[in-house]
Design an enzyme around this catalytic site. Structure first.
Site, mmCIF file in Angstrom:
data_model
loop_
_atom_site.group_PDB
_atom_site.id
_atom_site.type_symbol
_atom_site.label_atom_id
_atom_site.label_comp_id
_atom_site.label_asym_id
_atom_site.label_seq_id
_atom_site.Cartn_x
_atom_site.Cartn_y
_atom_site.Cartn_z
ATOM 1 N N ASP A 47 -6.948 -10.451 -2.534
ATOM 2 C CA ASP A 47 -7.317 -10.239 -3.940
ATOM 3 C C ASP A 47 -6.527 -11.104 -4.913
ATOM 4 O OD1 ASP A 47 -4.963 -8.956 -3.216
ATOM 5 O OD2 ASP A 47 -5.301 -7.199 -4.459
ATOM 6 N N GLN A 48 -5.516 -11.824 -4.409
ATOM 7 C CA GLN A 48 -4.579 -12.488 -5.325
ATOM 8 C C GLN A 48 -5.228 -13.524 -6.260
ATOM 9 O OE1 GLN A 48 -1.745 -13.697 -2.348
ATOM 10 N NE2 GLN A 48 -1.497 -11.568 -1.708
ATOM 11 N N GLN A 70 12.659 -4.864 -7.260
ATOM 12 C CA GLN A 70 11.790 -5.640 -8.171
ATOM 13 C C GLN A 70 11.611 -5.012 -9.559
ATOM 14 O OE1 GLN A 70 8.712 -8.158 -6.690
ATOM 15 N NE2 GLN A 70 7.176 -7.161 -7.945
ATOM 16 N N SER A 97 2.508 -6.321 -7.800
ATOM 17 C CA SER A 97 3.351 -7.214 -8.594
ATOM 18 C C SER A 97 2.689 -7.532 -9.927
ATOM 19 C CB SER A 97 3.625 -8.509 -7.821
ATOM 20 O OG SER A 97 4.424 -8.210 -6.699
ATOM 21 N N TRP A 148 -1.487 -7.085 -6.049
ATOM 22 C CA TRP A 148 -1.855 -6.208 -7.178
ATOM 23 C C TRP A 148 -0.660 -5.433 -7.724
ATOM 24 C CZ3 TRP A 148 -4.286 -6.175 -11.227
ATOM 25 C CH2 TRP A 148 -4.523 -5.014 -11.972
ATOM 26 N N HIS A 186 0.832 -1.205 0.000
ATOM 27 C CA HIS A 186 0.000 0.000 0.000
ATOM 28 C C HIS A 186 0.869 1.259 0.000
ATOM 29 C CE1 HIS A 186 -3.982 -2.008 1.252
ATOM 30 N NE2 HIS A 186 -3.135 -2.942 0.885
ATOM 31 N N ASP A 196 -6.121 5.529 2.546
ATOM 32 C CA ASP A 196 -6.181 4.153 2.050
ATOM 33 C C ASP A 196 -7.633 3.688 2.130
ATOM 34 O OD1 ASP A 196 -5.895 1.241 2.022
ATOM 35 O OD2 ASP A 196 -3.766 1.620 2.333
#
Ligand code: UDX
Length: 453
Positions: free
Chosen positions: A373-374, A334, A354, A352, A17, A109
């Protein structure tokens, strides 16, 4: 500096986040809007640099026990974060209102929806920032309204859920908590309540881009006025010619950058599988070893991010046996890794950020989702955006080594892999278009900024 061109930005303090909300601040800064990022943390602020002091970071304590990894007990961490915000934010806003350039909005958020009322009580506009895509938020919206029933079995495909503008979804494709409500009641409540006051929110911001969720957005935009500002990936990674964009992020972890880059530089193009499960996922010991065996059997080079707290699950003998075939790091840079030509595949938990980073940098993926959510992100990655495959798990969620080998073979291989690489390239182009001057996300940032001038 223009009086009143200042917003407060408050992410839930986990990496997935913090990253997009900090990058959002950078985009605002590039258009002249100042932001104060409120960080709930007991650690000293990570280093950050800003151009023209247009982003400042204001830490407030989370009250976690010293020496204890707060994320080991997520329920407790959530309580502490809520208490800290309730105790410190009102006073902070009052103080900031005395500044020469006082804040005009609170960008919070979306998992903290009660901050809308805090913003209004202090005369600020409330902007909810969604760190997950609309395809997930819309499901939570329906779940909150109670307007769909969860398919009967998590791994069965017999009962399907349907939503406007969605493919049919099995229980296995839904955000995990909807199917496992008994084990995570607090998190289920948080994720669904994000949408509880959506009709009253002044501004809705989401880390996605219009083309990516085109079909669903027709429905979303009939319901609400939304600003899609993603991907929040610094432009220099989307287009190597844009090297002037300063590479700074906001990380709670220290990346082993030189080690990763040196190792990747020694590999052939498209020969490496990059493996990462983000900042929160904890794999069971036997799953970790099964994945390790699968990667070994795939015969490919792999760069695997194993966080410090997870490394004890990989025996030293395995690491020695793998030798030059694999590199283990506790945290990677990354974006730099995904942008490297040696990386041919991203084995990801489909958090999300990634997922969006893989799509935007044109890297085909293997989705091995874990929670929240994955699973839904993974479903869209495979079936809608068609940039990879999702592992097929056993009924108890375990993923066998043969399945890892099959997926690596497909994504790195010629037959199906070629198609995935072509699709991934297409999304890369569209992501760059969205954030480039005049693109849909760039216009959304302009619209946001224009509300404060
Ligand atoms: C969480 C949730 O798990 C995810 O499902 C939700 O969508 C967002 O919040 P997390 O699990 O950490 O996030 O995953 P992800 O969303 O992928 O975010 C991780 C971030 O850390 C990414 O921006 C990634 O680039 C970065 N990262 C990860 C690194 O920089 N280095 C690493 O080694 C691993």
């Amino acid at each position: 500096m223009i009086h009143g061109s200042h917003v407060i930005v408050l992410p839930f303090p986990v990496q997935g986040h913090l990253t997009p909300m900090f990058q959002f601040c950078k985009r605002l800064a590039s258009k002249g809007l100042t932001s104060t990022l409120v960080l709930v943390s007991d650690k000293p602020s990570p280093p950050y640099k800003t151009e023209n002091d247009s982003i400042s970071v204001f830490p407030i304590p989370s009250g976690s026990q010293e020496g204890k990894d707060p994320l080991q007990d997520l329920d407790d961490y959530i309580d502490r974060v809520y208490t800290s915000i309730k105790n410190h934010l009102p006073e902070l806003i009052q103080d900031m209102k005395l500044l020469e350039n006082p804040p005009r909005a609170l960008v919070y958020d979306s998992t903290l929806p009660w901050l809308l009322d805090v913003a209004h009580d202090h005369g600020l506009r409330g902007a909810a920032f969604f760190t997950q895509p609309w395809l997930v938020s819309v499901i939570y919206y329906h779940a909150h309204k109670g307007s769909f029933s969860v398919p009967s079995s998590k791994h069965g495909h017999s009962t399907l859920a349907s939503f406007p503008a969605f493919p049919m979804l099995s229980a296995n494709d839904l955000p995990s908590y909807l199917c496992e409500s008994s084990s995570y009641p607090k998190i289920l409540r948080i994720v669904t309540e994000q949408l509880s006051n959506i009709d009253r929110v002044d501004i809705l911001v989401c880390n996605t881009f219009d083309n990516l969720e085109e079909k669903l957005l027709k429905w979303v935009k009939r319901m609400w006025s939304v600003l899609n500002i993603g991907p929040t990936v610094p432009s220099m990674y989307l287009d190597k010619r844009l090297s002037e964009d300063k590479n700074y992020g906001f990380s709670l972890f220290t990346a082993k950058s030189a080690e990763c880059m040196e190792w990747l530089n020694s590999k052939q193009p498209n020969s490496v599988v990059y493996v990462s499960f983000g900042s929160l996922v904890i794999l069971k010991d036997d799953q970790m070893m099964e994945l390790a065996e699968g990667l070994k059997q795939s015969g490919c080079f792999f760069l695997w991010v194993v966080r410090e707290t997870e490394m004890n699950k990989i025996p030293i003998s395995y690491v020695e046996e793998i030798g030059e075939k694999g590199l283990f790091v506790s945290w990677s840079p990354q974006l730099e890794v995904l942008a490297h030509e040696s990386v041919g595949c991203f084995l990801t938990h489909c958090g999300w950020n990634s997922t969006l980073e893989g799509l935007s940098l044109g890297v085909p993926m293997i989705g091995m989702p874990h929670w929240t959510d994955q699973p839904t992100n993974a479903k869209f990655m495979e079936d809608v955006w068609k940039v990879g495959v999702r592992v097929k798990a056993e009924a108890d969620g375990f993923v066998r080594r043969d399945e890892i080998v099959r997926c690596v073979g497909e994504v790195m291989g010629e037959e199906k892999g070629k198609e995935m690489r072509r699709n991934a390239e297409k999304w890369k182009v569209l992501a760059l278009e969205a954030v480039s001057e005049g693109g849909s996300s760039d216009k959304s940032i302009d619209e946001f900024v224009s509300m404060f001038y």
